[in-house]
Design an enzyme around this catalytic site. Structure first.
Site, PDB file in Angstrom:
ATOM      1  N   GLY A 146      -6.542  -2.374  13.926  1.00  0.00           N
ATOM      2  CA  GLY A 146      -5.370  -1.696  14.484  1.00  0.00           C
ATOM      3  C   GLY A 146      -4.262  -2.705  14.744  1.00  0.00           C
ATOM      4  O   GLY A 146      -4.537  -3.870  15.028  1.00  0.00           O
TER       5      GLY A 146
ATOM      6  N   GLY B 149      -9.814   7.404   6.779  1.00  0.00           N
ATOM      7  CA  GLY B 149      -9.640   6.057   6.222  1.00  0.00           C
ATOM      8  C   GLY B 149     -11.013   5.442   6.011  1.00  0.00           C
ATOM      9  O   GLY B 149     -12.019   6.152   5.935  1.00  0.00           O
TER      10      GLY B 149
ATOM     11  N   ILE C 184     -12.935   3.731   7.989  1.00  0.00           N
ATOM     12  CA  ILE C 184     -13.899   3.973   9.077  1.00  0.00           C
ATOM     13  C   ILE C 184     -14.325   5.441   9.083  1.00  0.00           C
ATOM     14  O   ILE C 184     -15.516   5.748   9.199  1.00  0.00           O
ATOM     15  CB  ILE C 184     -13.312   3.546  10.437  1.00  0.00           C
ATOM     16  CG1 ILE C 184     -13.106   2.026  10.459  1.00  0.00           C
ATOM     17  CG2 ILE C 184     -14.235   3.971  11.583  1.00  0.00           C
ATOM     18  CD1 ILE C 184     -12.338   1.502  11.672  1.00  0.00           C
TER      19      ILE C 184
ATOM     20  N   ARG D  93      -7.961   4.586  19.378  1.00  0.00           N
ATOM     21  CA  ARG D  93      -7.187   4.068  20.505  1.00  0.00           C
ATOM     22  C   ARG D  93      -7.126   5.166  21.564  1.00  0.00           C
ATOM     23  O   ARG D  93      -6.960   6.348  21.221  1.00  0.00           O
ATOM     24  CB  ARG D  93      -5.751   3.715  20.079  1.00  0.00           C
ATOM     25  CG  ARG D  93      -5.604   2.464  19.233  1.00  0.00           C
ATOM     26  CD  ARG D  93      -5.893   1.188  19.988  1.00  0.00           C
ATOM     27  NE  ARG D  93      -5.741  -0.010  19.168  1.00  0.00           N
ATOM     28  CZ  ARG D  93      -6.720  -0.589  18.471  1.00  0.00           C
ATOM     29  NH1 ARG D  93      -7.952  -0.065  18.498  1.00  0.00           N
ATOM     30  NH2 ARG D  93      -6.496  -1.681  17.781  1.00  0.00           N
TER      31      ARG D  93
ATOM     32  N   ASP E 297     -15.193   4.986  23.023  1.00  0.00           N
ATOM     33  CA  ASP E 297     -15.188   3.517  23.025  1.00  0.00           C
ATOM     34  C   ASP E 297     -13.812   2.996  23.440  1.00  0.00           C
ATOM     35  O   ASP E 297     -13.665   1.812  23.731  1.00  0.00           O
ATOM     36  CB  ASP E 297     -15.548   2.977  21.633  1.00  0.00           C
ATOM     37  CG  ASP E 297     -15.724   1.458  21.621  1.00  0.00           C
ATOM     38  OD1 ASP E 297     -16.401   0.941  22.540  1.00  0.00           O
ATOM     39  OD2 ASP E 297     -15.177   0.792  20.720  1.00  0.00           O
TER      40      ASP E 297
ATOM     41  N   HIS F 246     -14.706  -0.604  24.615  1.00  0.00           N
ATOM     42  CA  HIS F 246     -13.983  -1.041  23.399  1.00  0.00           C
ATOM     43  C   HIS F 246     -14.720  -2.185  22.699  1.00  0.00           C
ATOM     44  O   HIS F 246     -14.201  -3.295  22.557  1.00  0.00           O
ATOM     45  CB  HIS F 246     -12.534  -1.445  23.741  1.00  0.00           C
ATOM     46  CG  HIS F 246     -11.639  -1.426  22.534  1.00  0.00           C
ATOM     47  ND1 HIS F 246     -10.289  -1.184  22.597  1.00  0.00           N
ATOM     48  CD2 HIS F 246     -11.897  -1.627  21.216  1.00  0.00           C
ATOM     49  CE1 HIS F 246      -9.759  -1.237  21.385  1.00  0.00           C
ATOM     50  NE2 HIS F 246     -10.713  -1.506  20.528  1.00  0.00           N
TER      51      HIS F 246
ATOM     52  N   GLY G 152     -16.423  -1.556  19.616  1.00  0.00           N
ATOM     53  CA  GLY G 152     -16.792  -1.034  18.293  1.00  0.00           C
ATOM     54  C   GLY G 152     -17.095  -2.110  17.267  1.00  0.00           C
ATOM     55  O   GLY G 152     -18.040  -1.993  16.490  1.00  0.00           O
TER      56      GLY G 152
HETATM   57  O1  LIG Z   1      -9.747  -2.124  18.197  1.00  0.00           O
HETATM   58  C1  LIG Z   1     -10.067  -2.980  17.434  1.00  0.00           C
HETATM   59  C2  LIG Z   1      -9.416  -3.186  16.176  1.00  0.00           C
HETATM   60  O2  LIG Z   1      -8.340  -2.611  15.956  1.00  0.00           O
HETATM   61  O3  LIG Z   1      -9.952  -3.949  15.345  1.00  0.00           O
END
Ligand SMILES: O=CC(=O)O
Length: 323
Positions: free
Chosen positions: A80, A159, A161, A241, A265, A289, A291
């Site tokens: 991100g 996407g 993910i 997010r 998360d 957070h 992940g």
């Molecule tokens: O939140 C984590 C990322 O964007 O890699």
């Protein structure tokens, strides 16, 4: 001068894995920002040719001005990049890259974990054990959750993910997989996923996964109108997010039975205040957070960021450029 043709790179985080330093050291002098304060980072970036970003601190006009006009390369060790003023970077001709792909598996795995944990009442069950309220007689109706198998999956943002989530869920024999986003994707066809509008996705899904980036189109997309259309048995999973969700509307939906459960998360703010209502709710599963937080994934992200920066400093295209 042995420092000729060496670049100055600022690493904006003291915890960046060593592999990044091993790669950058060959061609760069590295300054590491040791304190997470905007004021100190504003000083550390002065004169940098490149920034290795692993920070939530905003990269905007002020910070870029502080760095100076020689700054031409930024790599963020994240997928991100909502903390960057993209227009400002583009206007200055800065080459910019992120770390897609290498974190897909770790993030998709935690998404599945949150979906199962939330739908099977992990938080509530754990509390029953801790508080001695685990009932000692056989009640066939106790702690019943929602099935993943056979369910309709809705993925917002197909996407890399989102696709990795879909691929995993097929192993759980889910029913339909729906997705929405700005366009229909060939990968959707390969996965047997159906492109629908947001309204249909909300109304039909048993599990809704947020896997879209934060931007003007996705900001607060899960608002009270969104939750007025979800199935009461639906489970929301957010690995994107926190700002995609109107958190007050989510809390209301969770408390009033408009939504069965949520697995998050990401949330707002991060870190979450310890008195936040989300922590008190039995039907919420929270992770802080994390992940992409595995050894291998963080090393891969650091390696890719360092390689992107070196490529761009050498005039070549980054491996994973944003632009
Ligand atoms: O939140 C984590 C990322 O964007 O890699």
């Amino acid at each position: 001068d042995k420092n000729m043709n060496r670049f100055k790179v600022v690493v904006a985080n003291p915890s960046v894995p060593k592999i990044a330093y091993d790669i950058l050291q060959k061609h760069c002098d590295i300054k590491t920002s040791t304190v997470f304060s905007r004021a100190s980072i504003l000083q550390d970036v002065v004169g940098a040719d490149a920034l290795f970003w692993a920070s939530k601190i905003r990269v905007d006009k002020e910070l870029l001005d502080a760095a100076g006009p020689q700054l031409k390369v930024i790599g963020t060790m994240s997928v991100g990049y909502d903390q960057f003023d993209i227009d400002e970077l583009k206007a200055r001709g800065i080459k910019f890259g992120n770390t897609p792909a290498v974190l897909n598996n770790a993030v998709a795995n935690i998404a599945v974990m949150l979906a199962i944990a939330a739908s099977r009442r992990f938080t509530e069950g754990r509390k029953h054990i801790e508080e001695g309220t685990w009932i000692n007689y056989f009640n066939t109706q106790w702690m019943l959750g929602q099935d993943l198998t056979g369910s309709t999956i809705g993925i917002i943002g197909l996407g890399q993910i989102g696709q990795a989530i879909a691929k995993r869920l097929k192993g759980f024999d889910v029913g339909n997989i729906l997705y929405t986003g700005h366009k229909e994707k060939p990968e959707g066809i390969e996965l047997g996923a159906k492109f629908v509008n947001l309204d249909n996705l909300i109304r039909e899904s048993d599990f809704i996964f947020l896997a879209a980036p934060l931007n003007n189109q996705t900001y607060q997309m899960c608002n009270s109108d969104f939750f007025s259309k979800t199935k009461k048995t639906a489970v929301l999973v957010n690995i994107s997010r926190g700002q995609l969700v109107d958190q007050e509307a989510l809390i209301t939906a969770l408390k009033t039975g408009r939504l069965f459960a949520a697995g998050l998360d990401v949330m707002t703010p991060e870190p979450l205040n310890t008195d936040n209502e989300l922590i008190k709710l039995n039907n919420v599963v929270l992770t802080p957070h994390v992940g992409s937080a595995t050894n291998d994934t963080r090393n891969a992200m650091a390696e890719l960021t360092a390689k992107n920066i070196l490529r761009a400093l050498g005039g070549a295209e980054m491996f994973t450029p944003v632009f």
